[in-house]
Design a protein around this motif. Structure first.
Motif, PDB file in Angstrom:
ATOM      1  N   UNK A   1       0.813  -1.224   0.000  1.00  0.00           N
ATOM      2  CA  UNK A   1       0.000   0.000   0.000  1.00  0.00           C
ATOM      3  C   UNK A   1       0.844   1.271   0.000  1.00  0.00           C
ATOM      4  N   UNK A   2       1.987   1.248   0.677  1.00  0.00           N
ATOM      5  CA  UNK A   2       2.866   2.418   0.696  1.00  0.00           C
ATOM      6  C   UNK A   2       3.446   2.662  -0.688  1.00  0.00           C
ATOM      7  N   UNK A   3       3.893   1.611  -1.348  1.00  0.00           N
ATOM      8  CA  UNK A   3       4.427   1.754  -2.702  1.00  0.00           C
ATOM      9  C   UNK A   3       3.349   2.220  -3.672  1.00  0.00           C
ATOM     10  N   UNK A   4       2.128   1.682  -3.505  1.00  0.00           N
ATOM     11  CA  UNK A   4       1.029   2.092  -4.374  1.00  0.00           C
ATOM     12  C   UNK A   4       0.711   3.575  -4.199  1.00  0.00           C
ATOM     13  N   UNK A   5       0.873   4.078  -2.960  1.00  0.00           N
ATOM     14  CA  UNK A   5       0.603   5.500  -2.712  1.00  0.00           C
ATOM     15  C   UNK A   5       1.727   6.396  -3.245  1.00  0.00           C
ATOM     16  N   UNK A   6       2.977   5.920  -3.245  1.00  0.00           N
ATOM     17  CA  UNK A   6       4.122   6.745  -3.646  1.00  0.00           C
ATOM     18  C   UNK A   6       4.406   6.707  -5.145  1.00  0.00           C
ATOM     19  N   UNK A   7       4.167   5.606  -5.807  1.00  0.00           N
ATOM     20  CA  UNK A   7       4.562   5.445  -7.206  1.00  0.00           C
ATOM     21  C   UNK A   7       3.956   6.487  -8.138  1.00  0.00           C
ATOM     22  N   UNK A   8       2.694   6.873  -7.981  1.00  0.00           N
ATOM     23  CA  UNK A   8       2.168   7.899  -8.891  1.00  0.00           C
ATOM     24  C   UNK A   8       2.911   9.235  -8.776  1.00  0.00           C
ATOM     25  N   UNK A   9       3.516   9.505  -7.624  1.00  0.00           N
ATOM     26  CA  UNK A   9       4.216  10.780  -7.426  1.00  0.00           C
ATOM     27  C   UNK A   9       5.644  10.735  -7.952  1.00  0.00           C
ATOM     28  N   UNK A  10       6.174   9.535  -8.144  1.00  0.00           N
ATOM     29  CA  UNK A  10       7.540   9.422  -8.627  1.00  0.00           C
ATOM     30  C   UNK A  10       8.550   9.664  -7.518  1.00  0.00           C
TER      31      UNK A  10
ATOM     32  N   UNK B   1      -0.900  26.627   4.977  1.00  0.00           N
ATOM     33  CA  UNK B   1      -2.077  25.962   4.393  1.00  0.00           C
ATOM     34  C   UNK B   1      -2.609  24.934   5.380  1.00  0.00           C
ATOM     35  N   UNK B   2      -3.908  24.925   5.532  1.00  0.00           N
ATOM     36  CA  UNK B   2      -4.536  23.889   6.366  1.00  0.00           C
ATOM     37  C   UNK B   2      -5.141  22.842   5.448  1.00  0.00           C
ATOM     38  N   UNK B   3      -5.304  21.663   5.995  1.00  0.00           N
ATOM     39  CA  UNK B   3      -5.824  20.576   5.174  1.00  0.00           C
ATOM     40  C   UNK B   3      -7.318  20.587   5.021  1.00  0.00           C
ATOM     41  N   UNK B   4      -7.984  21.520   5.704  1.00  0.00           N
ATOM     42  CA  UNK B   4      -9.443  21.499   5.679  1.00  0.00           C
ATOM     43  C   UNK B   4      -9.991  21.870   4.313  1.00  0.00           C
ATOM     44  N   UNK B   5      -9.371  22.939   3.671  1.00  0.00           N
ATOM     45  CA  UNK B   5      -9.911  23.382   2.401  1.00  0.00           C
ATOM     46  C   UNK B   5      -9.242  22.709   1.211  1.00  0.00           C
ATOM     47  N   UNK B   6      -8.292  21.755   1.486  1.00  0.00           N
ATOM     48  CA  UNK B   6      -7.537  21.117   0.412  1.00  0.00           C
ATOM     49  C   UNK B   6      -7.772  19.608   0.400  1.00  0.00           C
ATOM     50  N   UNK B   7      -7.810  19.011  -0.804  1.00  0.00           N
ATOM     51  CA  UNK B   7      -7.892  17.537  -0.904  1.00  0.00           C
ATOM     52  C   UNK B   7      -6.496  16.910  -0.751  1.00  0.00           C
ATOM     53  N   UNK B   8      -5.956  17.013   0.452  1.00  0.00           N
ATOM     54  CA  UNK B   8      -4.589  16.560   0.699  1.00  0.00           C
ATOM     55  C   UNK B   8      -4.486  15.045   0.493  1.00  0.00           C
ATOM     56  N   UNK B   9      -3.452  14.642  -0.253  1.00  0.00           N
ATOM     57  CA  UNK B   9      -3.227  13.216  -0.502  1.00  0.00           C
ATOM     58  C   UNK B   9      -2.434  12.609   0.651  1.00  0.00           C
ATOM     59  N   UNK B  10      -2.746  11.361   0.961  1.00  0.00           N
ATOM     60  CA  UNK B  10      -2.011  10.657   2.020  1.00  0.00           C
ATOM     61  C   UNK B  10      -0.760  10.023   1.402  1.00  0.00           C
ATOM     62  N   UNK B  11       0.352  10.735   1.559  1.00  0.00           N
ATOM     63  CA  UNK B  11       1.619  10.313   0.977  1.00  0.00           C
ATOM     64  C   UNK B  11       2.639  10.155   2.091  1.00  0.00           C
ATOM     65  N   UNK B  12       3.250   8.963   2.236  1.00  0.00           N
ATOM     66  CA  UNK B  12       4.299   8.781   3.251  1.00  0.00           C
ATOM     67  C   UNK B  12       5.504   9.660   2.925  1.00  0.00           C
TER      68      UNK B  12
END
Length: 593
Positions: free
Chosen positions: A102-111, A172-183
């Motif tokens: 799951x960690x690799x799946x979350x990181x790979x799209x970001x490069x 920036x706060x995360x409330x108004x942003x669709x922050x991605x969960x990236x390790x």
């Protein structure tokens, strides 16, 4: 026959326990009678070792990996530890990889990027948040004054998530942003390196297991040694002691008693022996003709063994089970197919694998029976052909087959009563069993006339047959001082009628198999008018006959075995409550570890 047993008790100095057990194991003729059920600590440890080796052997056999051509260069005793370590390594590495995916799946799209960079920029007053959202969400953030930098896209449609960074000169706060969960603890390359190392660990462990799988024969030898050790300690723990004297009891075949006597004289043991008491739990040792050993695989599969006080019914069971197989299948084509398969297996595997010979030999015998009965009844794969006119021709052929089945039933059950005569020979007992045979014959005649299998009026002599039979049973089996024998006699007579009637199942299954094959033949032949029809018709024909064969095999277990273990056993008073004679002996050429 069932070999007579002697109950033997040996008395010896407690200090010579180990020597005595080694001597008894070398003789290999004594079935040791356990004196206590709770195993000692050493025996418990040996049982645990044996179970561990057995489980590892099963796990190695179940591996989908092919066995390696290279053997592990380790000792036999090191194989279980190496296998356990390799299995643990595979499981650990697979579990860690599962957590890492799951960690690799979350990181790979970001490069690849430096996860510390957002923190460095924040110290310089530049705030960056990694976000994931749709194109519309990105446009809405841009319109609200946020700077959105596209980084990657998970798809081409606007509705699919896009990856972008939101940059600002204020926090920036995360409330108004669709922050991605990236390790952000390590870069992608570090995670990839960790995953590669885990895969390498897992592959190395699997390679070790492949080598160990090729060492299964060595593991089997080790398992036999562990079992010998467990049996030795169990025998030691079963010994009783009083002061400096130890004792061990067991059962020895009568013909092997001289060897025990000689050993007792040689080592100075005390020896007490007497014929085995039927009230004891005496093991059963069968001494039978070589050809009846064909039945052993089936009896082992069904875990059936006659008790020590019962009769050896191997010969009648094998003969009648062969007849039942033939009637239940009763197809010359099936029989010929089975015969070819059995002969091929015997000529190939049977030469090099002794364990294959007995079950294949039994199947060969059954195949011949099916072939013969198929020819007699004129059944050739669902097609009617030439056969014995009495069973294959005319409107009365089904009635003739029923008559044959009932006659086989009467003979089968009568054999059971004959065995009881030979097992317990006395004038009164013999009269009782002759009475039961006459009852069975009367039941056969009554059933055949009730079902109109024999033309003409019911013969009056059958009534006199019943009368004489009941008198003989009363004289031979009824005890006037025991009311239960008086009350049970009428019930047993009625039960014997239903026992013979139950042999109609042979005819019913035989007829059902014939018509099932005939229906599939008719449907398949009706389809074969084109190339496509021939293909589908052939498939239907194959599947139909395979299903018919499978149902026939099931019928053997359900009906053929039942008639032997229920109806026949009841009349011969066989309860199959025995357990096999298992002498204390060495089973390997190596020394016990």
């Amino acid at each position: 026959m069932i070999v007579p047993m002697e109950k033997v008790t040996l008395l010896l100095p407690k200090s010579e326990t180990h020597l005595a057990l080694e001597a008894l194991r070398a003789l290999g003729v004594m079935h040791i009678q356990p004196q206590r059920t709770a195993p000692g600590p050493e025996q418990s440890g040996a049982m645990a070792e044996e179970m561990e080796v057995s489980q590892l052997e099963d796990r190695l056999r179940d591996l989908t990996l092919p066995a390696s051509g290279e053997l592990c260069q380790i000792s036999d005793n090191e194989i279980p530890e190496a296998a356990a370590r390799a299995f643990a390594e595979v499981e650990t590495a697979s579990l860690e990889l599962e957590k890492l995916e799951p960690v690799l799946a979350a990181l790979r799209p970001w490069g690849e990027f430096d996860p510390a960079l957002p923190g460095v920029l924040e110290k310089r007053g530049v705030y960056v948040r990694l976000c994931s959202g749709t194109a519309r969400e990105q446009e809405a953030l841009s319109e609200s004054g946020h700077i959105c930098i596209p980084l990657a896209s998970a798809g081409r449609k606007n509705a699919e998530p896009k990856l972008f960074a939101v940059v600002s000169d204020r926090p920036l706060t995360g409330k108004e942003l669709p922050v991605a969960e990236v390790p952000l603890d390590r870069p992608l390359s570090a995670y990839e390196a960790e995953a590669a190392a885990l895969r390498e660990r897992r592959d190395r462990a699997r390679a070790t297991l492949a080598k160990l799988k090729a060492s299964i024969p060595r593991l089997e030898e080790l398992l036999m040694l562990k079992r010998e050790k467990t049996e030795f300690l169990a025998a030691r723990d079963s010994m009783l002691s009083c002061g400096d004297i130890a004792g061990i009891s067991g059962f020895v075949p009568e013909e092997n008693l001289p060897s025990i006597t000689e050993a007792a004289h040689k080592y100075g043991w005390g020896l007490v022996h007497a014929p085995a008491d039927p009230e004891d739990a005496v093991p059963t040792l069968l001494k039978k003709p070589r050809w009846t050993k064909l039945l052993d695989p089936m009896m082992d599969f069904l875990t059936l063994s006659p008790g020590y006080n019962e009769a050896d019914v191997s010969i009648p069971v094998l003969i009648f089970l062969t007849i039942f197989f033939g009637i239940l299948i009763a197809d010359a084509v099936y029989g010929l197919l089975f015969l070819i398969i059995a002969a091929a297996v015997l000529l190939t595997k049977g030469r090099t694998h002794p364990a294959v010979r007995l079950p294949t030999g039994l199947f060969l015998l059954f195949s011949v029976s099916a072939l013969i009965w198929g020819i007699l009844t004129g059944n050739y794969g669902g097609f009617e052909g030439p056969g014995l006119p009495y069973l294959a021709e005319g409107p009365e052929k089904d009635n003739h087959m029923k008559l044959v089945c009932f006659a086989i039933g009467a003979i089968h059950l009568s054999v059971g009563h004959l065995l009881r005569i030979f097992r317990e020979f006395s004038f009164r007992h013999t009269l009782g069993q002759i009475g039961w045979i006459m009852v069975l014959f009367g039941n056969f005649m009554l059933i055949t006339f009730l079902l109109s299998l024999i033309p003409g009026p019911f013969p009056q002599w059958v009534i006199w047959n019943y009368a004489v039979a009941l008198v003989l049973i009363g004289v031979g089996e009824i005890d006037i001082h025991n009311i239960s024998t008086i009350l049970s006699c009428p019930l047993e007579v009625l039960s014997s009628f239903s026992d013979i009637l139950s042999y109609i199942r042979l005819f019913a299954v035989c007829l059902a198999g014939f018509y099932l094959a005939k229906v599939f033949d008719g449907i398949a032949m009706g389809m074969m008018h084109s190339v496509t029809g021939c293909i589908f018709g052939s498939i239907l024909l194959l599947l139909g006959h395979l299903m018919n064969i499978a149902l026939g095999g099931l019928a053997i277990l359900v009906h053929g075995v039942r008639l032997n273990t229920l109806e026949f056993s009841a009349h011969s008073q066989i309860r199959w409550a025995g357990f096999p004679f298992n002498p204390f002996r060495k089973k390997t050429v190596c020394k016990t570890p």
